[in-house]
Design an enzyme around this catalytic site. Structure first.
Site, PDB file in Angstrom:
ATOM      1  N   CYS A  10     -10.351  70.367  11.546  1.00  0.00           N
ATOM      2  CA  CYS A  10      -9.041  70.595  11.909  1.00  0.00           C
ATOM      3  C   CYS A  10      -8.646  71.970  12.289  1.00  0.00           C
ATOM      4  CB  CYS A  10      -7.958  69.817  11.145  1.00  0.00           C
ATOM      5  SG  CYS A  10      -7.643  70.497   9.645  1.00  0.00           S
ATOM      6  N   ARG A  16      -5.561  67.425   7.529  1.00  0.00           N
ATOM      7  CA  ARG A  16      -6.421  66.504   8.376  1.00  0.00           C
ATOM      8  C   ARG A  16      -7.937  66.394   8.011  1.00  0.00           C
ATOM      9  NH1 ARG A  16      -4.762  67.375  14.417  1.00  0.00           N
ATOM     10  NH2 ARG A  16      -4.975  69.486  13.548  1.00  0.00           N
ATOM     11  N   ASP A 126      -0.981  65.916  13.374  1.00  0.00           N
ATOM     12  CA  ASP A 126      -1.181  67.034  12.428  1.00  0.00           C
ATOM     13  C   ASP A 126       0.018  66.898  11.330  1.00  0.00           C
ATOM     14  OD1 ASP A 126      -1.290  69.295  10.573  1.00  0.00           O
ATOM     15  OD2 ASP A 126      -1.988  70.648  12.261  1.00  0.00           O
TER      16      ASP A 126
END
Length: 154
Positions: A10, A16, A126
């Site tokens: 990420c 994440r 996110d």
């Protein structure tokens, strides 16, 4: 017996991708195939190198009984393309950054949501911005389960 090296990616490697790292490791262990998968995570930015994961990520993992101990954020390295069987991005921006670094390798570089088209999501949101760690967890868990099936480990 095939072993797999998986890298989740990420932007900052605090929400994440560490969540996906811990979830896949947990699911593989529960399925009795944990010894066949090495899972790591990294960020494209390096903004949080050396830091722990976001408190929201730790909280949701703990809620689901998933260990998050021993994590330290790191940045993607140019050598990662050599070391990992799959490098799995959380969104289009991450994938574009990876393709700029490594070139296009659709069998090796793809988004987690590509494994769960039925989810209706084109990327994993996110939670740094959305604040919804539960939504991110649902997608990460579904994508990780789908990955285990793709690798024919469950």
């Amino acid at each position: 017996m095939k072993h797999y090296h998986i890298l989740f990616v990420c932007l900052g490697n605090i929400c994440r991708s560490p969540m996906a790292e811990c979830v896949l490791r947990h699911l593989a262990s529960e399925a009795g195939v944990g010894q066949r998968i090495i899972v790591e995570s990294a960020g494209t930015s390096g903004w949080h190198d050396g830091e722990n994961m976001h408190a929201g990520t730790r909280k949701i993992l703990t809620k689901h009984g998933i260990s998050h101990l021993g994590f330290t954020s790191s940045k993607v390295k140019s050598s990662d393309i050599e070391h990992f069987d799959f490098i799995i991005a959380m969104d289009d921006s991450n994938l574009n950054d990876l393709e700029r670094l490594f070139g296009k390798h659709p069998d090796k570089l793809f988004k987690l949501t590509d494994l769960i088209p039925e989810s209706g999501y084109s990327s994993v949101p996110d939670p740094w911005y959305t604040g919804d760690f539960a939504e991110t967890f649902r997608l990460v868990e579904a994508g990780s389960s789908a990955l285990l099936k793709k690798l024919e480990l469950v």
